[in-house]
Write an enzyme that holds these catalytic residues in place. Structure first.
Site, PDB file in Angstrom:
ATOM      1  N   LYS A  35       0.862  -1.188   0.000  1.00 32.70           N
ATOM      2  CA  LYS A  35       0.000   0.000   0.000  1.00 32.70           C
ATOM      3  C   LYS A  35       0.895   1.233   0.000  1.00 32.70           C
ATOM      4  CE  LYS A  35      -1.580   3.058   2.533  1.00 32.70           C
ATOM      5  NZ  LYS A  35      -1.631   4.231   1.647  1.00 32.70           N
ATOM      6  N   GLY A  51      -4.396   3.165  -1.873  1.00 32.02           N
ATOM      7  CA  GLY A  51      -5.656   3.617  -1.278  1.00 32.02           C
ATOM      8  C   GLY A  51      -5.328   4.384  -0.018  1.00 32.02           C
ATOM      9  N   GLY A  75      -4.895   5.191   4.011  1.00 39.07           N
ATOM     10  CA  GLY A  75      -4.421   4.439   5.169  1.00 39.07           C
ATOM     11  C   GLY A  75      -5.562   3.882   5.994  1.00 39.07           C
ATOM     12  N   VAL A  86      -7.402   0.833   3.048  1.00 38.57           N
ATOM     13  CA  VAL A  86      -6.510  -0.254   2.611  1.00 38.57           C
ATOM     14  C   VAL A  86      -5.462  -0.560   3.695  1.00 38.57           C
ATOM     15  CG1 VAL A  86      -4.820  -0.974   0.883  1.00 38.57           C
ATOM     16  CG2 VAL A  86      -6.866   0.277   0.180  1.00 38.57           C
ATOM     17  N   GLY A  87      -4.880   0.496   4.270  1.00 40.28           N
ATOM     18  CA  GLY A  87      -3.864   0.304   5.316  1.00 40.28           C
ATOM     19  C   GLY A  87      -4.451  -0.423   6.513  1.00 40.28           C
ATOM     20  N   GLU A  89       9.345   1.685  10.868  1.00 42.76           N
ATOM     21  CA  GLU A  89      10.390   2.698  10.644  1.00 42.76           C
ATOM     22  C   GLU A  89       9.706   4.048  10.779  1.00 42.76           C
ATOM     23  OE1 GLU A  89      13.430   2.039  10.386  1.00 42.76           O
ATOM     24  OE2 GLU A  89      13.624   0.038   9.539  1.00 42.76           O
ATOM     25  N   CYS A 125      13.334  11.461   7.669  1.00 42.50           N
ATOM     26  CA  CYS A 125      13.280  10.937   9.042  1.00 42.50           C
ATOM     27  C   CYS A 125      14.654  11.010   9.699  1.00 42.50           C
ATOM     28  CB  CYS A 125      12.774   9.502   9.004  1.00 42.50           C
ATOM     29  SG  CYS A 125      13.701   8.486   7.835  1.00 42.50           S
ATOM     30  N   GLU A 132       9.089  16.204  15.813  1.00 42.93           N
ATOM     31  CA  GLU A 132       9.573  16.097  14.438  1.00 42.93           C
ATOM     32  C   GLU A 132       8.808  17.094  13.568  1.00 42.93           C
ATOM     33  OE1 GLU A 132       8.454  12.692  11.965  1.00 42.93           O
ATOM     34  OE2 GLU A 132      10.574  12.422  11.508  1.00 42.93           O
TER      35      GLU A 132
HETATM   36  P1  NAD Z   1       2.028   8.696   7.608  1.00 41.59           P
HETATM   37  O1  NAD Z   1       2.217   7.928   8.861  1.00 41.59           O
HETATM   38  O2  NAD Z   1       0.998   9.756   7.589  1.00 41.59           O
HETATM   39  O3  NAD Z   1       1.683   7.726   6.403  1.00 41.59           O
HETATM   40  C1  NAD Z   1       2.506   6.638   6.045  1.00 41.59           C
HETATM   41  C2  NAD Z   1       1.681   5.589   5.339  1.00 41.59           C
HETATM   42  O4  NAD Z   1       0.750   5.042   6.275  1.00 41.59           O
HETATM   43  C3  NAD Z   1       0.857   6.126   4.168  1.00 41.59           C
HETATM   44  O5  NAD Z   1       0.859   5.174   3.141  1.00 41.59           O
HETATM   45  C4  NAD Z   1      -0.526   6.269   4.781  1.00 41.59           C
HETATM   46  O6  NAD Z   1      -1.562   6.174   3.833  1.00 41.59           O
HETATM   47  C5  NAD Z   1      -0.546   5.067   5.719  1.00 41.59           C
HETATM   48  N1  NAD Z   1      -1.530   5.143   6.803  1.00 41.59           N
HETATM   49  C6  NAD Z   1      -2.091   6.250   7.350  1.00 41.59           C
HETATM   50  N2  NAD Z   1      -2.972   5.889   8.306  1.00 41.59           N
HETATM   51  C7  NAD Z   1      -2.968   4.545   8.384  1.00 41.59           C
HETATM   52  C8  NAD Z   1      -3.658   3.577   9.174  1.00 41.59           C
HETATM   53  N3  NAD Z   1      -4.548   3.940  10.093  1.00 41.59           N
HETATM   54  N4  NAD Z   1      -3.383   2.275   8.982  1.00 41.59           N
HETATM   55  C9  NAD Z   1      -2.468   1.872   8.066  1.00 41.59           C
HETATM   56  N5  NAD Z   1      -1.796   2.734   7.271  1.00 41.59           N
HETATM   57  C10 NAD Z   1      -2.021   4.060   7.426  1.00 41.59           C
HETATM   58  O7  NAD Z   1       3.470   9.252   7.240  1.00 41.59           O
HETATM   59  P2  NAD Z   1       3.851  10.181   6.021  1.00 41.59           P
HETATM   60  O8  NAD Z   1       3.312  11.540   6.362  1.00 41.59           O
HETATM   61  O9  NAD Z   1       3.485   9.548   4.729  1.00 41.59           O
HETATM   62  O10 NAD Z   1       5.452  10.176   6.113  1.00 41.59           O
HETATM   63  C11 NAD Z   1       6.168  11.007   6.953  1.00 41.59           C
HETATM   64  C12 NAD Z   1       6.583  10.262   8.213  1.00 41.59           C
HETATM   65  O11 NAD Z   1       7.314   9.090   7.845  1.00 41.59           O
HETATM   66  C13 NAD Z   1       7.528  11.052   9.085  1.00 41.59           C
HETATM   67  O12 NAD Z   1       7.146  10.945  10.433  1.00 41.59           O
HETATM   68  C14 NAD Z   1       8.874  10.385   8.865  1.00 41.59           C
HETATM   69  O13 NAD Z   1       9.781  10.532   9.919  1.00 41.59           O
HETATM   70  C15 NAD Z   1       8.489   8.985   8.636  1.00 41.59           C
HETATM   71  N6  NAD Z   1       9.545   8.276   7.891  1.00 41.59           N
HETATM   72  C16 NAD Z   1      10.325   7.374   8.547  1.00 41.59           C
HETATM   73  C17 NAD Z   1      11.347   6.715   7.871  1.00 41.59           C
HETATM   74  C18 NAD Z   1      12.210   5.701   8.565  1.00 41.59           C
HETATM   75  O14 NAD Z   1      12.809   4.895   7.873  1.00 41.59           O
HETATM   76  N7  NAD Z   1      12.292   5.682   9.872  1.00 41.59           N
HETATM   77  C19 NAD Z   1      11.562   6.983   6.525  1.00 41.59           C
HETATM   78  C20 NAD Z   1      10.754   7.896   5.886  1.00 41.59           C
HETATM   79  C21 NAD Z   1       9.725   8.528   6.594  1.00 41.59           C
END
Ligand code: NAD
Length: 471
Positions: A169, A200, A202, A205-206, A244, A278, A378
């Site tokens: 996803k 889709g 989060g 689909v998530g 992550e 990140c 962050e």
């Molecule tokens: P996010 O948590 O908003 O979304 C990440 C993914 O999770 C997306 O695909 C989103 O659709 C999905 N998602 C959202 N709600 C969900 C749910 N309830 N159930 C399952 N899936 C769900 O993060 P973002 O805004 O896309 O990315 C930024 C964040 O990612 C920052 O906090 C950053 O630090 C982190 N990040 C971490 C790493 C690492 O390797 N540690 C790398 C890159 C980004």
């Protein structure tokens, strides 16, 4: 205008059952560039079913077959590098130099996994037991917008190397990259159902991936808040979960270092990927008695950092991915001012030369305390904090005084001392006088930066379960 109306299930491009249309934007202009039709829960169920059907046969494939699959996947993704670079710039706004690296990375992680698999022994003997590393089952792989193509390929590579099948996803905000990568991976000709890609939301689909009984493993990269939610949701079926998450990485500038070299490197660590990283080094810890010199250098250096058109090779800070993200970062800048931090460079509003798009002025606050909100949370934008320390013990205490523990940086000419400090920092990676990446070393966070590790052998084993056979 881009129109993406397909998802990828059981080896075929299909129209989603979901009917919601989601707008895609170019963050450098704030203009719409297309729409994607999103998958829904029913699509997620169909993808899981396909991956489940493919698992028994795929999990028994010889190692050499999977190595060959990964090599073909690598060649296919490498073949679309130019197209992928443009998609990353257009929908994410990464400066071209970064976008080129990101596109190359999406291909290279597949080859890295092939090499790891080649050398990995799935069977070992411990005493009288034969220990077999067995693939977990169907993996749900969830990616963020700040490195979507890289995480699609990296997570998929590890899952397939282990013998798992997968449902991916991707971030709904990264549909162009996903489309380029999906078409390339399809060309690699893997058996139907081995991987499925359903873009889709989060919450739909998530959520299915983190609760469905047929998903054995979730590998998630994204925010700490969503990571915790997935961990709770997955507990009911005891899924194996790799998270992550976010970071608030310290950059320890030691007293012995040459500030003229250290400060540009510290700023590069902080502003990497336009601050939407990140691993960004967002807390710059400097000796108190050298603050005036540090401040002078930062003002001079930041004046030369160009924020603007990501297509321009001179740009190093591109726009924020969305209006929401822009507003969030602006709110943090305001908060820094209100909390009494000293604004050294940047500040609220658009950079002078930008009239449209979600750009932020590269911003550095000085005289920040580690208790201020801008030092604790962050921000995920080009906003850095300079914090002073009186001795190395205090520097170490400040470095570790954070809920996060993803990465840390040490800048020092005393390599022995730097290694001693590195051993005492609670972070998954510590970089000494470098911003290099080691693709085969484990990557992941201590504390609330995550659970588990990706890449290399550690990343492969995150998709395997040991089984002891005694006779
Ligand atoms: P996010 O948590 O908003 O979304 C990440 C993914 O999770 C997306 O695909 C989103 O659709 C999905 N998602 C959202 N709600 C969900 C749910 N309830 N159930 C399952 N899936 C769900 O993060 P973002 O805004 O896309 O990315 C930024 C964040 O990612 C920052 O906090 C950053 O630090 C982190 N990040 C971490 C790493 C690492 O390797 N540690 C790398 C890159 C980004």
């Amino acid at each position: 205008m881009h129109q993406i109306n397909e998802i990828y299930i059981n080896g075929q491009f299909v129209t989603p059952h979901g009917e919601e249309l989601f707008d895609l934007f170019n963050p450098a202009t704030a203009q719409p560039i297309g729409q994607i039709r999103l998958a829904d829960e029913q699509d997620a169920h169909a993808a899981i079913k396909a991956a489940k059907q493919a698992f028994p046969e795929f999990s028994r494939t010889p190692k050499a077959t999977r190595v060959a699959h990964l090599k073909r996947m690598h060649a296919a993704v490498a073949g679309v590098e130019a197209e992928l670079t443009q998609a990353i710039i257009e929908e994410y706004g990464a400066p071209v130099s970064r976008a080129v690296w990101m596109a190359k990375h999406a291909a290279s992680v597949l080859l890295d996994a092939a090499r790891v698999l080649q050398d990995y022994d799935f069977t070992r003997r411990i005493g009288i037991a034969e220990v077999i590393m067995q693939p977990l089952g169907v993996a749900g792989l969830i990616t963020p917008w700040n490195s979507n193509a890289g995480f699609i390929c990296g997570k998929l590579a590890a899952a397939l190397a282990a013998g798992c099948t997968a449902v991916i996803k991707p971030s709904e905000m990264s549909a162009l990259q996903t489309s380029v990568v999906t078409r390339a991976l399809h060309q690699a000709g893997l058996p139907a159902g081995v991987f499925n890609i359903v873009t889709g939301r989060g919450e739909t689909v998530g959520a299915v991936l983190s609760t469905h009984a047929d998903i054995a493993k979730v590998s998630f990269t994204g925010s700490t808040a969503v990571g915790k939610h997935i961990l709770r949701a997955g507990a009911e079926t005891l899924k194996r979960i790799t998270l992550e998450l976010g970071g608030k990485s310290p950059v320890l500038v030691l007293d012995d270092t040459d500030l003229k070299k250290a400060i540009p490197m510290a700023l590069q660590a902080g502003f990497m990927n336009s601050g939407q990283a990140c691993i960004a080094g967002t807390r710059i810890l400097v000796p108190a008695h050298r603050l005036a010199e540090v401040e002078r250098l930062i003002i001079k250096e930041v004046a030369n950092i160009r924020a603007g058109d990501p297509q321009d090779p001179n740009t190093s800070v591109g726009p924020m991915v969305s209006l929401k993200q822009w507003q969030r970062v602006q709110a943090y800048i305001q908060m820094g001012i209100e909390e009494g931090a000293h604004l050294l460079a940047g500040g609220p509003g658009l950079p002078d030369e930008c009239t449209a798009g979600w750009f932020i002025k590269p911003t550095v606050f000085s005289r920040v305390t580690n208790q201020m909100t801008i030092a604790r949370e962050e921000i995920f934008g080009p906003v850095l904090s300079v914090i002073t320390y009186k001795d190395e013990a205090e520097a170490l205490a400040i470095a570790n005084d954070t809920p996060y523990g993803l990465q840390a940086y040490i800048l020092s000419t005393d390599v022995k001392k730097a290694h001693t400090l590195a051993s005492q920092i609670d972070a998954g990676r510590v970089l000494i006088n470098t911003l290099a990446h080691e693709p085969l070393a484990p990557f992941g966070g201590f504390k609330q930066s995550g659970i588990g590790r990706e890449y290399g052998t550690f990343g492969l084993e995150a998709f395997l379960e040991p089984k002891s056979i005694l006779s």
